[in-house]
Design a protein around this motif. Structure first.
Motif, PDB file in Angstrom:
ATOM      1  N   ASP A 147       2.624   7.755  -5.858  1.00 48.03           N
ATOM      2  CA  ASP A 147       1.901   6.896  -6.800  1.00 48.03           C
ATOM      3  C   ASP A 147       2.117   7.255  -8.262  1.00 48.03           C
ATOM      4  OD1 ASP A 147       0.662   5.411  -4.682  1.00 48.03           O
ATOM      5  OD2 ASP A 147      -0.662   7.124  -4.357  1.00 48.03           O
ATOM      6  N   THR A 148       2.641   8.442  -8.524  1.00 50.62           N
ATOM      7  CA  THR A 148       2.807   8.848  -9.924  1.00 50.62           C
ATOM      8  C   THR A 148       4.188   9.460 -10.132  1.00 50.62           C
ATOM      9  OG1 THR A 148       1.694  10.879  -9.259  1.00 50.62           O
ATOM     10  CG2 THR A 148       0.399   9.316 -10.564  1.00 50.62           C
ATOM     11  N   ARG A 168      -4.094   4.802   4.181  1.00 48.12           N
ATOM     12  CA  ARG A 168      -3.430   3.653   3.559  1.00 48.12           C
ATOM     13  C   ARG A 168      -3.510   2.451   4.498  1.00 48.12           C
ATOM     14  NH1 ARG A 168      -0.417   5.069  -1.154  1.00 48.12           N
ATOM     15  NH2 ARG A 168      -0.141   7.328  -1.314  1.00 48.12           N
ATOM     16  N   SER A 202       9.077   2.153 -10.734  1.00 47.55           N
ATOM     17  CA  SER A 202       7.747   1.825 -10.195  1.00 47.55           C
ATOM     18  C   SER A 202       7.840   0.984  -8.920  1.00 47.55           C
ATOM     19  CB  SER A 202       6.904   1.114 -11.249  1.00 47.55           C
ATOM     20  OG  SER A 202       7.560  -0.060 -11.654  1.00 47.55           O
ATOM     21  N   ASN A 242       6.765  -1.520   1.627  1.00 45.26           N
ATOM     22  CA  ASN A 242       6.532  -2.351   0.438  1.00 45.26           C
ATOM     23  C   ASN A 242       7.390  -3.613   0.391  1.00 45.26           C
ATOM     24  OD1 ASN A 242       4.495  -0.711  -0.418  1.00 45.26           O
ATOM     25  ND2 ASN A 242       5.172  -0.680  -2.539  1.00 45.26           N
ATOM     26  N   GLN A 299       9.411   2.886  -3.108  1.00 41.61           N
ATOM     27  CA  GLN A 299       8.374   3.019  -2.072  1.00 41.61           C
ATOM     28  C   GLN A 299       8.408   4.409  -1.420  1.00 41.61           C
ATOM     29  OE1 GLN A 299       9.006   0.338   1.216  1.00 41.61           O
ATOM     30  NE2 GLN A 299      11.142   0.905   1.466  1.00 41.61           N
ATOM     31  N   SER A 345       3.584   9.137   0.772  1.00 38.31           N
ATOM     32  CA  SER A 345       3.811   7.861   1.440  1.00 38.31           C
ATOM     33  C   SER A 345       3.993   8.026   2.950  1.00 38.31           C
ATOM     34  CB  SER A 345       5.089   7.227   0.885  1.00 38.31           C
ATOM     35  OG  SER A 345       6.185   8.107   1.121  1.00 38.31           O
ATOM     36  N   SER A 378       0.808  -1.214   0.000  1.00 44.04           N
ATOM     37  CA  SER A 378       0.000   0.000   0.000  1.00 44.04           C
ATOM     38  C   SER A 378       0.845   1.270   0.000  1.00 44.04           C
ATOM     39  CB  SER A 378      -0.905   0.023   1.238  1.00 44.04           C
ATOM     40  OG  SER A 378      -0.118   0.275   2.402  1.00 44.04           O
ATOM     41  N   LYS A 379       2.171   1.114   0.007  1.00 42.12           N
ATOM     42  CA  LYS A 379       3.091   2.251   0.069  1.00 42.12           C
ATOM     43  C   LYS A 379       3.021   3.021   1.379  1.00 42.12           C
ATOM     44  CE  LYS A 379       4.241   2.669  -4.704  1.00 42.12           C
ATOM     45  NZ  LYS A 379       4.190   3.390  -5.963  1.00 42.12           N
TER      46      LYS A 379
END
Ligand SMILES: Cc1cc2nc3c(=O)[nH]c(=O)nc-3n(C[C@H](O)[C@H](O)[C@H](O)COP(=O)(O)OP(=O)(O)OC[C@H]3O[C@@H](n4cnc5c(N)ncnc54)[C@H](O)[C@@H]3O)c2cc1C
Ligand code: SF4
Ligand code: SF4
Lengths: 541, 106
Positions: B62-63, A324, B38, A206, B41, A240, A200-201
């Motif tokens: 996320d991007t 998250r 990608s 992760n 984290q 995050s 879920s970061k």
């Protein structure tokens, strides 16, 4: 301190490295490093294998932690134990809480002696209830090396090895930067792979996909309190950094600026989740005065990175937030502990940190904020001693006949290829949604379980993953297995207690003050275990 | 996510390749490459360990967020996290200033 020699290195025919050791520790966060140091100090030859880099990997290294450190004053200790009992649904165990407070005190004193830069308050007292993640874990790596432990970085474990009696006798995995493999034959293994946060970061997590749970389940280990695995942490919507303490000074609002009723970081997070189901939610830390703001900057530099780097002033400007999922990282479920040395139900296998259940000190409420960090160091210390003692009892390493215990993603099946990314996504689709996991209901849980069980049947029938894919395949299978123990346990608890809330059973039921054990891979099962207080009471009758 | 390695500052020491928990970088004959962006984290730890302040991690988890390194060099952002935790010679006093004990229990 005497060092009784290092683990012995051999090279196997296919180029992979092989070690003979007394104790193998899998995972190099706080739990794993404390276990490795403790085992080595008891004379064991120790190997520690980490998926990432021991020192930066895992939740603590990236996030930092408050620590359940309480001075050994009986009144303070009593208050500390009583503090969260209600929130935890009275599932904690006083004897274990007292042990953890004692051991955390000891371990923290050792950290101070090793040079951890604890701050000193205005009265000159060293303050020990917080650890900066990068600083703490850099120190733990150093101490682990100094203790004579062989560290394997970027070396995820993939499966356990067992002897003919079913006792755990090592593990094997890959060296992902060297593109080959490793095998460690050991008398005892400590699982310290952290929890499962489902990619879920959430900060630093992760690498935490429940790998240790899957490996342990494959040798028949049991789990406990897996229903308490649905904490969600607040972060800026784009970021995050799920550090939540400072949201205690926040006001939460809807798009139009009106305040979300009942929303709070503590005791009002469900209101945030409900509001997020309707649309965006914003926060502003407008209750922090200038002194508090200054202390915040000094205490958690990482909290401010998302703001400073996007030009947001979080004290005066609103920013969008999200929640998250953190699964068993800030939840309390994990491998069941059967004795004071943190042994699991399988001979030769020990568990520490988030890989183990934290029910004994947290009950059903999150161990984040302080208890988890105390548990990681205490359980790590005990598991290291336990594993070293077990290895000594077993005697000098006999060449036992060993077999690999791995199942899913290792077996040749002709029907279809293993697709790790698709499987990970399928699991996330069942565990992220607030309406499934935060706010639970039998009918929705049953639907999710049916889909997850089908995914397991599918994954079991898929072909062995390719060499490049095998880590991802095992990670996604571990997430899938974790989700099934989690939801099967959630379905079996017909009440709301701790973080587990059932829309169809909104109240706590006094008759259900018990633990839920779970396990199994092809067939997932649950069983009820009495709480210690109740078994003592019955024994006295 | 990790966005750039500053080719002017990087000395190819490969520390980032070793310390990244999710194995995002690959070694090369010269400076490392961001091989698996990608998988990043967004933990910012590579920045802490880079002795040259040559890395930049965008806070967008996320991007991807393409970043102009020339413009970044004009700001104080490169190395800012390392300085804030006291991991540079000039800021080492900051290692012991944690004030969490004043904030817990709020
Ligand atoms: C944002 C955040 C904030 C937190 N704040 C607090 C707090 O303030 N107080 C508190 O008490 N707790 C807090 N927690 C929880 C706390 O961080 C964890 O409980 C703690 O890190 C557990 O330690 P651990 O060693 O068990 O796991 P981790 O620190 O997560 O380490 C697990 C290690 O296992 C390795 N690993 C995983 N799989 C494998 C494999 N297959 N093979 C080899 N190695 C593997 C990983 O790479 C990692 O290094 C927080 C968590 C988060 C995410
Ligand atoms: S750590 Fe910094 S200097 Fe070293 S290789 Fe990486 S980017 Fe270059
Ligand atoms: S931010 Fe973390 S995960 Fe991303 S590249 Fe840097 S060290 Fe690796």
């Amino acid at each position: 301190m005497t060092i009784h020699g290092r683990a012995e290195l051999r090279t196997s025919p296919d180029g992979a490295v092989e070690f003979d050791a007394d104790v193998l520790v899998i995972g190099g966060g706080p739990a794993g490093t404390w276990a490795a140091v403790s085992a080595a100090e008891r004379g064991a030859r120790v190997v520690l294998a980490d998926k990432g880099f021991c020192g930066t990997s895992g939740a603590t290294a990236a996030a930092g932690t408050g620590v359940w450190y309480v001075d050994p004053d009986p009144a303070l200790r009593e208050a500390a134990m009583a503090n969260r009992e209600k929130m935890g649904g009275y599932l904690q165990d006083r004897r274990w809480m007292a042990r953890v407070l004692d051991q955390t005190f000891e371990d923290s004193n050792r950290l101070a002696a090793w040079g951890y830069p604890y701050p000193v308050d205005d009265s000159g007292k060293s303050q020990r209830n917080s650890l900066q993640g990068p600083e703490y874990m850099r120190l733990m790596r150093k101490r682990t090396k100094q203790a004579g432990v062989t560290i394997l970085d970027h070396s995820p474990a993939l499966e356990l090895l067992v002897d003919d009696d079913g006792a755990v006798a090592g593990a094997s995995g890959v060296r992902r930067q060297k593109h080959d493999g490793w095998t460690v034959r050991a008398s005892a293994v400590v699982i310290a792979t952290g929890g499962c946060a489902f990619l879920s970061k959430t900060l630093g997590s992760n690498v935490l996909t429940g790998d240790g749970y899957l490996m342990a389940a494959e040798v028949g280990a049991e789990f406990s309190s897996m229903e308490f695995s649905n904490p969600y942490a607040i972060s800026p919507a784009f970021g995050s950094v799920t550090k939540t303490l400072f949201y205690g000074w926040a006001t939460f609002s809807y798009e139009d600026g009106s305040v979300v009723p009942g929303a709070a970081s503590k005791g009002g997070r469900s209101a945030i989740a409900r509001a997020l189901l309707q649309g965006p939610v914003y926060a502003r830390l407008d209750k922090a005065d200038v002194d508090v703001q200054r202390h915040m900057r000094a205490s958690q530099p990482n909290f401010f990175l998302p703001f400073d780097r996007t030009g947001i002033d979080p004290f005066s400007e609103r920013f969008p937030v999200t929640l998250r999922l953190e699964g068993t990282v800030r939840g309390t479920g994990g491998l069941r502990i059967v004795d004071d040395s943190c042994a699991t139900s399988v001979p030769g296998l020990y568990a520490a940190g988030d890989a183990a259940t934290r029910e004994l000190i947290c009950g059903g409420f999150t161990g984040g904020g302080s208890h988890n960090a105390a548990w990681a160091m205490s359980s790590g210390t005990w598991a290291g001693w336990g594993a070293a003692g077990y290895a000594r009892q077993l005697g000098p390493a006999r060449r036992r006949h060993l077999a690999s215990a791995g199942t899913v993603a290792f077996r040749s099946r002709s029907r279809r290829p293993f697709e790790p990314a698709a499987l990970a996504k399928a699991v996330q689709d069942e565990v992220y949604p607030y309406e499934l996991n935060y706010f639970r209901h039998a009918s929705r849980l049953e639907g999710a379980l049916a889909r997850l069980d089908a995914a397991w049947t599918d994954a079991s029938a898929a072909d062995a993953a390719s060499k490049d894919d095998v880590l991802r395949a095992r990670e996604s299978a571990a997430m899938l297995a974790t989700s099934r123990w989690m939801y099967r346990s959630a379905l079996a608890r017909h009440e709301s207690r701790g973080m587990h809330r059932r829309d169809d059973h909104p109240d706590q039921d006094d008759r259900l003050r018990h633990y839920l054990t779970s396990g199994g891979l092809d067939e997932v099962w649950t069983a009820v275990r009495p709480h210690a207080d109740i078994s003592y009471a019955e024994a006295a009758e | 996510m990790i966005e750039v390695i500053d080719a002017e500052r990087c000395t190819s020491c490969d520390i980032c390749v070793n310390v990244c928990p999710t194995n995002v970088f690959d070694k090369t004959d010269g400076i490392p490459v961001i091989a698996r962006q990608s998988d990043c984290q967004t933990c910012f730890l590579c920045e802490l360990y880079c002795p040259e302040d040559a890395l930049y991690v965008s806070p967008h988890a996320d991007t991807p967020c393409p970043t102009d390194i020339v413009a970044l060099r004009q700001t104080a952002v490169l190395g800012s996290y390392r300085r804030a935790v006291g991991w540079t010679d000039e800021t080492r006093d900051l290692r012991g200033i944690d004030r969490s004990y004043l904030l817990f229990g709020h």
